[in-house]
Design a protein around this motif. Structure first.
Motif, PDB file in Angstrom:
ATOM      1  N   UNK A 195      68.744   3.341   6.943  1.00 25.33           N
ATOM      2  CA  UNK A 195      68.246   4.775   6.850  1.00 25.33           C
ATOM      3  C   UNK A 195      66.840   5.108   6.951  1.00 25.33           C
ATOM      4  N   UNK A 196      65.965   3.859   6.551  1.00 26.79           N
ATOM      5  CA  UNK A 196      64.451   4.111   6.908  1.00 26.79           C
ATOM      6  C   UNK A 196      64.000   2.855   7.325  1.00 26.79           C
ATOM      7  N   UNK A 197      62.818   2.828   7.991  1.00 21.79           N
ATOM      8  CA  UNK A 197      61.956   2.036   8.391  1.00 21.79           C
ATOM      9  C   UNK A 197      60.785   1.627   7.353  1.00 21.79           C
ATOM     10  N   UNK A 198      60.855   0.287   6.714  1.00 21.53           N
ATOM     11  CA  UNK A 198      59.857  -0.133   5.764  1.00 21.53           C
ATOM     12  C   UNK A 198      58.837  -0.613   6.201  1.00 21.53           C
ATOM     13  N   UNK A 199      57.634  -0.675   5.327  1.00 16.64           N
ATOM     14  CA  UNK A 199      56.605  -1.456   5.482  1.00 16.64           C
ATOM     15  C   UNK A 199      56.600  -2.768   6.027  1.00 16.64           C
ATOM     16  N   UNK A 200      57.559  -3.406   5.693  1.00 14.34           N
ATOM     17  CA  UNK A 200      57.753  -4.940   5.925  1.00 14.34           C
ATOM     18  C   UNK A 200      58.283  -5.100   7.545  1.00 14.34           C
ATOM     19  N   UNK A 201      59.219  -4.070   7.716  1.00 16.92           N
ATOM     20  CA  UNK A 201      59.674  -4.024   9.012  1.00 16.92           C
ATOM     21  C   UNK A 201      58.612  -3.828   9.998  1.00 16.92           C
ATOM     22  N   UNK A 202      57.285  -3.615  10.095  1.00 14.67           N
ATOM     23  CA  UNK A 202      56.415  -3.164  10.823  1.00 14.67           C
ATOM     24  C   UNK A 202      55.059  -4.090  10.969  1.00 14.67           C
ATOM     25  N   UNK A 203      55.088  -5.117   9.800  1.00 18.14           N
ATOM     26  CA  UNK A 203      54.159  -6.025   9.489  1.00 18.14           C
ATOM     27  C   UNK A 203      53.915  -6.770  10.579  1.00 18.14           C
ATOM     28  N   UNK A 204      54.986  -7.471  11.181  1.00 19.69           N
ATOM     29  CA  UNK A 204      54.934  -8.483  12.119  1.00 19.69           C
ATOM     30  C   UNK A 204      54.524  -7.774  13.415  1.00 19.69           C
ATOM     31  N   UNK A 205      55.268  -6.663  13.712  1.00 19.87           N
ATOM     32  CA  UNK A 205      54.953  -6.097  14.831  1.00 19.87           C
ATOM     33  C   UNK A 205      53.527  -5.610  15.090  1.00 19.87           C
ATOM     34  N   UNK A 206      52.873  -5.272  14.066  1.00 24.92           N
ATOM     35  CA  UNK A 206      51.491  -4.858  14.278  1.00 24.92           C
ATOM     36  C   UNK A 206      50.598  -5.954  14.260  1.00 24.92           C
ATOM     37  N   UNK A 207      51.229  -7.303  13.825  1.00 27.04           N
ATOM     38  CA  UNK A 207      50.214  -8.624  14.259  1.00 27.04           C
ATOM     39  C   UNK A 207      50.503  -8.640  15.644  1.00 27.04           C
ATOM     40  N   UNK A 208      51.549  -8.441  16.247  1.00 28.89           N
ATOM     41  CA  UNK A 208      51.745  -8.824  17.616  1.00 28.89           C
ATOM     42  C   UNK A 208      51.168  -8.008  18.463  1.00 28.89           C
TER      43      UNK A 208
ATOM     44  N   UNK B 123      54.003   4.842   7.358  1.00 30.93           N
ATOM     45  CA  UNK B 123      53.150   5.670   8.224  1.00 30.93           C
ATOM     46  C   UNK B 123      52.049   5.525   8.125  1.00 30.93           C
ATOM     47  N   UNK B 124      51.357   5.298   6.811  1.00 30.62           N
ATOM     48  CA  UNK B 124      49.904   5.361   6.444  1.00 30.62           C
ATOM     49  C   UNK B 124      49.499   3.904   6.862  1.00 30.62           C
ATOM     50  N   UNK B 125      50.694   2.891   6.809  1.00 28.01           N
ATOM     51  CA  UNK B 125      50.144   1.439   7.270  1.00 28.01           C
ATOM     52  C   UNK B 125      49.786   1.370   8.670  1.00 28.01           C
TER      53      UNK B 125
ATOM     54  N   UNK C  26      57.900  16.577  16.169  1.00 25.29           N
ATOM     55  CA  UNK C  26      56.750  16.321  15.469  1.00 25.29           C
ATOM     56  C   UNK C  26      56.591  16.474  14.045  1.00 25.29           C
ATOM     57  N   UNK C  27      57.269  17.625  13.560  1.00 26.86           N
ATOM     58  CA  UNK C  27      57.483  17.764  12.110  1.00 26.86           C
ATOM     59  C   UNK C  27      57.972  16.652  11.409  1.00 26.86           C
ATOM     60  N   UNK C  28      58.703  15.823  12.205  1.00 24.09           N
ATOM     61  CA  UNK C  28      59.414  14.567  11.252  1.00 24.09           C
ATOM     62  C   UNK C  28      58.373  13.434  10.910  1.00 24.09           C
ATOM     63  N   UNK C  29      57.217  13.581  11.390  1.00 20.93           N
ATOM     64  CA  UNK C  29      56.050  12.654  10.960  1.00 20.93           C
ATOM     65  C   UNK C  29      54.947  13.309  10.204  1.00 20.93           C
ATOM     66  N   UNK C  30      54.192  12.423   9.437  1.00 19.97           N
ATOM     67  CA  UNK C  30      53.019  12.901   8.509  1.00 19.97           C
ATOM     68  C   UNK C  30      51.863  13.671   9.523  1.00 19.97           C
ATOM     69  N   UNK C  31      51.298  14.499   9.026  1.00 24.73           N
ATOM     70  CA  UNK C  31      50.290  15.048   9.905  1.00 24.73           C
ATOM     71  C   UNK C  31      49.099  14.380  10.430  1.00 24.73           C
TER      72      UNK C  31
END
Length: 395
Positions: A94-107, A133-135, A156-161
């Motif tokens: 249902x959601x993408x969590x911060x832990x989901x993106x941590x590794x891909x940000x590193x890459x 999103x803030x991460x 666009x409205x589905x994402x934070x400003x």
């Protein structure tokens, strides 16, 4: 043939991305909003089925290859999701969590290994939590040199400003039925009449149109769902029909999952260097088990997507009923059921049909909010009860 050849109905967006890829190969880059053609953070928006992901991967191919029209070798690797400079963040939850993106940000901070750029694609970016999103915010604001982020979301409205202010947004249109049908004929070799029917019934959803055009069992399941809804005559039949719709959604989800899981396993084995029919070495079995675990976890999401697709099809059905009741004179989505739709239109008022359309939307929202799908469908189908009146003429 270029990397853009199998996309349809998005000429304006394709031109934006081709120009950006051309500018990128020439070294031009700019912050979003600066007026130049290439940035390092993008947002592709459009309704489901408009081809957001397909366009994102085509753009990724062009960027990685360093050529505005891509090249065949890069295209094959990107399609297989095996290119070392491509990273994809997708979720079946249902959601993408911060832990989901941590590794891909590193890459994202690694320099490209063989391509002109390293590309990070975030599918369903609207499923990111605010914390996630803030991460990502800093990464989108100042990505490493030669790293490009491409986010995909319905709007666009589905994402934070703050995310919206740091990306260049490209809005896709709903392709026309004729465009989708032409794609099915050109790409998949589908008969023209079947391609038109599939594109129309899918309401220009490219992925669903492909499935309807190439899988007879998918067409049969869709036809059964519509006929079942039209046959609801009482609360007890609404309950029985809801149970059958859940079964149909489950059968369809199983068929989709089996095909997708098999393709993923084949891609994984190829990327690990395991030939077809060859035993999997013990050292690689852990990676395959991880893939199988991911496939099991997304089973619930696949079923919910199947139920939602049924509700979308039912919306098109009762939209057609309303069209006949109002004498609107516009083409029917479900032309093959014109006689049954006419009888349904004669058995109720436009007000009743509007209430059914509202109930379908409410059911979709309830299921997305974790209400039991069976209960949501039962409540919706009660509003679809039609009791033919022999003394009533067609509206």
């Amino acid at each position: 043939m270029t990397v853009w050849s199998e996309l349809t109905g998005q000429d304006a967006a394709i031109e934006v991305f081709r120009e950006a890829a051309r500018a990128s190969s020439g070294g031009a880059a700019a912050h979003p909003g600066s007026g130049q053609r290439m940035t390092h953070s993008w947002l592709v928006t459009g309704p489901p089925g408009s081809g957001r992901s397909n366009l994102a991967f085509a753009f990724a191919t062009a960027l990685i290859s360093g050529h505005p029209d891509g090249d065949e070798r890069t295209r094959i690797q990107v399609e297989a999701r095996s290119h070392p400079d491509l990273h994809v963040l997708a979720t079946e939850g249902v959601i993408i969590k911060r832990d989901d993106v941590r590794e891909i940000v590193k890459r994202s901070h690694y320099a490209p290994s063989v391509g002109a750029h390293r590309v990070i694609i975030v599918e369903d970016a609207d499923r990111m939590t605010e914390q996630t999103s803030n991460f990502l915010l800093k990464e989108l604001e100042e990505p490493p040199d030669r790293t490009v982020w491409i986010l995909c979301a319905p709007s666009e409205a589905d994402l934070i400003p703050t995310i919206r202010s740091r990306v260049r947004s490209v809005r896709l249109q709903v392709p026309g039925v004729a465009d989708v049908a032409a794609l099915l004929v050109r790409r998949d070799g589908v008969d023209e009449a079947l391609a038109e029917q599939a594109a129309r019934q899918a309401q220009s959803h490219i992925g669903m149109a492909h499935r309807l055009a190439t899988a007879p069992e998918a067409r049969e399941r869709r036809d059964e769902t519509l006929r079942l809804a039209l046959a609801v005559r009482s609360a007890s039949s609404a309950v029985a029909t809801a149970a059958r719709l859940i079964e149909i959604a489950g059968d369809d989800a199983k068929a989709i999952a089996e095909l997708r899981d098999r393709e993923e396993r084949e891609h994984a084995l190829r990327s690990l260097g395991v030939a077809p029919g060859q035993a999997v070495p013990n050292a690689l079995r852990g990676q395959l088990r991880a893939l199988e675990d991911d496939q099991k976890r997304r089973a619930t999401r696949t079923l919910r997507d199947g139920i939602d697709r049924i509700l979308v099809d039912l919306s098109s059905l009762f939209r057609d009923v309303l069209v006949v009741q109002l004498g609107a004179g516009v083409p029917l989505v479900n032309r093959e059921l014109a006689d049954e739709i006419g009888r349904a239109a004669a058995s109720a008022s436009p007000t009743t049909t509007l209430a059914t359309l509202d109930a379908i939307q409410t059911a979709r929202e309830r299921i997305e909010g974790n209400v039991q799908p069976l209960l949501a469908l039962e409540g919706m189908l009660v509003s679809a009860i039609r009791r033919p009146d022999p003394n009533r003429g067609a509206a």
